[in-house]
Design a protein around this motif. Structure first.
Motif, PDB file in Angstrom:
ATOM      1  N   ALA A 110       0.844  -1.206   0.000  1.00 14.62           N
ATOM      2  CA  ALA A 110       0.000   0.000   0.000  1.00 14.62           C
ATOM      3  C   ALA A 110       0.875   1.250   0.000  1.00 14.62           C
ATOM      4  O   ALA A 110       0.619   2.227  -0.722  1.00 14.62           O
ATOM      5  CB  ALA A 110      -0.922  -0.006   1.208  1.00 14.62           C
ATOM      6  N   VAL A 120      -7.100   7.297  -1.959  1.00 14.56           N
ATOM      7  CA  VAL A 120      -6.880   6.060  -1.193  1.00 14.56           C
ATOM      8  C   VAL A 120      -7.822   6.069   0.002  1.00 14.56           C
ATOM      9  O   VAL A 120      -7.903   7.074   0.720  1.00 14.56           O
ATOM     10  CB  VAL A 120      -5.431   5.954  -0.648  1.00 14.56           C
ATOM     11  CG1 VAL A 120      -5.205   4.591  -0.004  1.00 14.56           C
ATOM     12  CG2 VAL A 120      -4.394   6.214  -1.727  1.00 14.56           C
ATOM     13  N   GLN A 190      -8.614  -6.486   6.013  1.00 19.00           N
ATOM     14  CA  GLN A 190      -8.439  -5.087   5.609  1.00 19.00           C
ATOM     15  C   GLN A 190      -8.391  -4.968   4.086  1.00 19.00           C
ATOM     16  O   GLN A 190      -7.801  -5.815   3.412  1.00 19.00           O
ATOM     17  CB  GLN A 190      -7.137  -4.521   6.194  1.00 19.00           C
ATOM     18  CG  GLN A 190      -6.887  -3.074   5.783  1.00 19.00           C
ATOM     19  CD  GLN A 190      -5.829  -2.411   6.620  1.00 19.00           C
ATOM     20  OE1 GLN A 190      -5.950  -2.306   7.839  1.00 19.00           O
ATOM     21  NE2 GLN A 190      -4.774  -1.926   5.973  1.00 19.00           N
ATOM     22  N   GLU A 191      -9.018  -3.916   3.584  1.00 18.98           N
ATOM     23  CA  GLU A 191      -8.889  -3.576   2.168  1.00 18.98           C
ATOM     24  C   GLU A 191      -8.333  -2.166   2.056  1.00 18.98           C
ATOM     25  O   GLU A 191      -8.806  -1.250   2.740  1.00 18.98           O
ATOM     26  CB  GLU A 191     -10.252  -3.619   1.455  1.00 18.98           C
ATOM     27  CG  GLU A 191     -10.712  -5.031   1.198  1.00 18.98           C
ATOM     28  CD  GLU A 191     -11.879  -5.127   0.230  1.00 18.98           C
ATOM     29  OE1 GLU A 191     -12.395  -4.072  -0.225  1.00 18.98           O
ATOM     30  OE2 GLU A 191     -12.281  -6.263  -0.060  1.00 18.98           O
ATOM     31  N   VAL A 192      -7.343  -2.016   1.205  1.00 22.15           N
ATOM     32  CA  VAL A 192      -6.843  -0.686   0.857  1.00 22.15           C
ATOM     33  C   VAL A 192      -7.291  -0.435  -0.577  1.00 22.15           C
ATOM     34  O   VAL A 192      -6.942  -1.201  -1.490  1.00 22.15           O
ATOM     35  CB  VAL A 192      -5.303  -0.615   0.959  1.00 22.15           C
ATOM     36  CG1 VAL A 192      -4.829   0.805   0.690  1.00 22.15           C
ATOM     37  CG2 VAL A 192      -4.830  -1.101   2.319  1.00 22.15           C
ATOM     38  N   LEU A 193      -8.112   0.592  -0.759  1.00 23.89           N
ATOM     39  CA  LEU A 193      -8.674   0.912  -2.077  1.00 23.89           C
ATOM     40  C   LEU A 193      -7.912   2.099  -2.648  1.00 23.89           C
ATOM     41  O   LEU A 193      -7.867   3.172  -2.031  1.00 23.89           O
ATOM     42  CB  LEU A 193     -10.154   1.285  -1.945  1.00 23.89           C
ATOM     43  CG  LEU A 193     -11.028   0.274  -1.184  1.00 23.89           C
ATOM     44  CD1 LEU A 193     -12.372   0.900  -0.833  1.00 23.89           C
ATOM     45  CD2 LEU A 193     -11.238  -0.969  -2.009  1.00 23.89           C
ATOM     46  N   GLY A 195      -7.595   4.542  -5.936  1.00 24.85           N
ATOM     47  CA  GLY A 195      -8.346   4.905  -7.136  1.00 24.85           C
ATOM     48  C   GLY A 195      -7.634   5.932  -7.979  1.00 24.85           C
ATOM     49  O   GLY A 195      -7.098   6.920  -7.463  1.00 24.85           O
ATOM     50  N   ILE A 200      -9.074   0.991 -10.513  1.00 23.83           N
ATOM     51  CA  ILE A 200      -8.958   0.877  -9.053  1.00 23.83           C
ATOM     52  C   ILE A 200      -8.098  -0.339  -8.729  1.00 23.83           C
ATOM     53  O   ILE A 200      -8.284  -1.412  -9.310  1.00 23.83           O
ATOM     54  CB  ILE A 200     -10.355   0.715  -8.414  1.00 23.83           C
ATOM     55  CG1 ILE A 200     -11.138   2.031  -8.517  1.00 23.83           C
ATOM     56  CG2 ILE A 200     -10.243   0.295  -6.946  1.00 23.83           C
ATOM     57  CD1 ILE A 200     -12.590   1.913  -8.147  1.00 23.83           C
ATOM     58  N   THR A 202      -7.237  -2.805  -5.572  1.00 23.97           N
ATOM     59  CA  THR A 202      -7.647  -3.176  -4.221  1.00 23.97           C
ATOM     60  C   THR A 202      -6.629  -4.152  -3.646  1.00 23.97           C
ATOM     61  O   THR A 202      -6.366  -5.198  -4.240  1.00 23.97           O
ATOM     62  CB  THR A 202      -9.037  -3.852  -4.224  1.00 23.97           C
ATOM     63  OG1 THR A 202      -9.966  -2.972  -4.838  1.00 23.97           O
ATOM     64  CG2 THR A 202      -9.501  -4.161  -2.803  1.00 23.97           C
ATOM     65  N   ARG A 204      -6.143  -6.592  -0.534  1.00 30.10           N
ATOM     66  CA  ARG A 204      -6.951  -7.168   0.539  1.00 30.10           C
ATOM     67  C   ARG A 204      -6.138  -8.190   1.324  1.00 30.10           C
ATOM     68  O   ARG A 204      -5.414  -9.012   0.744  1.00 30.10           O
ATOM     69  CB  ARG A 204      -8.204  -7.847  -0.023  1.00 30.10           C
ATOM     70  CG  ARG A 204      -9.058  -8.441   1.096  1.00 30.10           C
ATOM     71  CD  ARG A 204     -10.417  -8.932   0.713  1.00 30.10           C
ATOM     72  NE  ARG A 204     -11.023  -9.575   1.887  1.00 30.10           N
ATOM     73  CZ  ARG A 204     -12.061  -9.110   2.554  1.00 30.10           C
ATOM     74  NH1 ARG A 204     -12.669  -8.014   2.170  1.00 30.10           N
ATOM     75  NH2 ARG A 204     -12.521  -9.750   3.617  1.00 30.10           N
TER      76      ARG A 204
END
Ligand SMILES: NC(=O)C1=CN([C@@H]2O[C@H](COP(=O)(O)OP(=O)(O)OC[C@H]3O[C@@H](n4cnc5c(N)ncnc54)[C@H](OP(=O)(O)O)[C@@H]3O)[C@@H](O)[C@H]2O)C=CC1
Ligand SMILES: O=C(O)C1=N[C@H](C(=O)O)C[C@H](O)C1
Length: 240
Positions: A110, A120, A190-193, A195, A200, A202, A204
């Motif tokens: 991330a 984010v 946990q998800e870090v998105l 964009g 996008i 992701t 996870r």
């Protein structure tokens, strides 16, 4: 071990007992006298954000190196610990918001990806018995992302919200929004998105069993003596 009867503590005790190079000196929980730790070289703490500072002050004052999984640390707490370590030279402390190797990698990825994306946000999902929100992992991820965005010269993220119910945009950690879900059936996820323009990414991470934390904890126990002062995060022990 402090928090020996807890969800993670039970797994850590089993792992230490199974390790031929380690000895479990004491397995203590709430209301056990902390003096039971005397004679140990390292103390592992998986207790509660409300009691961990007292445990660390005692351990550092007695020259025992803490390896800490308990969450709820902010800059003020870290500064206090640095002060205790400075007053007890030769004693080190490792605090990791997540000892799962895959979770540490997710945070690292991330951090690496952050500079390439305009937006984010982080969604963390945990079991409903968790005391702190957002999770230590989400907080740390947000700090790493925020730092990476700052270094890349990225400004605030686009967000046209002008009216919102309290909490609906989550917590703001260094400009990164963090959303916390508490749901029966979950362990830790946990998800870090991230964009950008038309796409996008992701990232996870899912914890499927609390045994996932033990290889990282044992790594910390074996190596804390060589990490001077305070270390936050398992990254240096994984060459990240
Ligand atoms: N860094 C990481 O990789 C991970 C961190 N965590 C964090 O670790 C902490 C513990 O998590 P978890 O195991 O799920 O929690 P639990 O509540 O299952 O375990 C904590 C244990 O510590 C006991 N305890 C409370 N006060 C003391 C004290 N003063 N001395 C010794 N023991 C005490 C509790 O007793 P009682 O129940 O009677 O209060 C309980 O048995 C949390 O902060 C959590 O966020 C969790 C998973 C991974
Ligand atoms: O309380 C938990 O369960 C967990 N706590 C840590 C955190 O707050 O990040 C690590 C993991 O998410 C499990």
């Amino acid at each position: 071990m402090l928090g020996a009867r807890g969800r993670v503590g039970v797994e850590v005790c089993k792992a230490v007992e199974a390790a031929p190079d380690l000895e479990l000196v004491a397995a203590l929980d709430k209301d056990d006298p902390i003096e039971g730790l005397e004679g140990a070289e390292v103390v592992v703490d998986f207790t509660h954000p409300g009691v961990v500072m007292g445990n660390l002050e005692w351990a550092i004052g007695h020259g025992i190196h803490p390896v800490v999984g308990t969450t709820g640390f902010d800059e003020e707490r870290l500064a206090t610990i640095r002060g205790w370590l400075a007053a007890n030279p030769g004693t080190n402390c490792l605090i990791a918001p997540n000892f799962g190797i895959a979770a540490v990698l997710m945070m690292h990825f991330a951090q690496q990806a952050a500079r390439y994306f305009e937006s984010v946000e982080i969604v963390e999902l945990h079991h409903p018995n968790k005391a702190d929100a957002p999770s230590g992992t989400a907080r740390r991820t947000a700090e790493l992302v925020s730092e990476a965005r700052g270094k890349a010269g990225l400004g605030p993220m686009p967000d046209a919200t002008t009216t919102a119910l309290d909490g609906s945009r989550g917590a703001d950690v260094g400009g990164v929004h963090v959303h916390a879900v508490r749901l029966s059936g979950l362990i830790a996820h946990q998800e870090v998105l991230l964009g950008g323009d038309g796409e996008i990414l992701t990232l996870r991470h899912d914890t499927m069993s609390r045994a996932a934390f033990t290889p990282g904890v044992l790594l910390g126990v074996r190596r804390v003596r060589e990490l001077p002062g305070l270390t936050v995060g398992l990254e240096p022990l994984l060459d990240l």
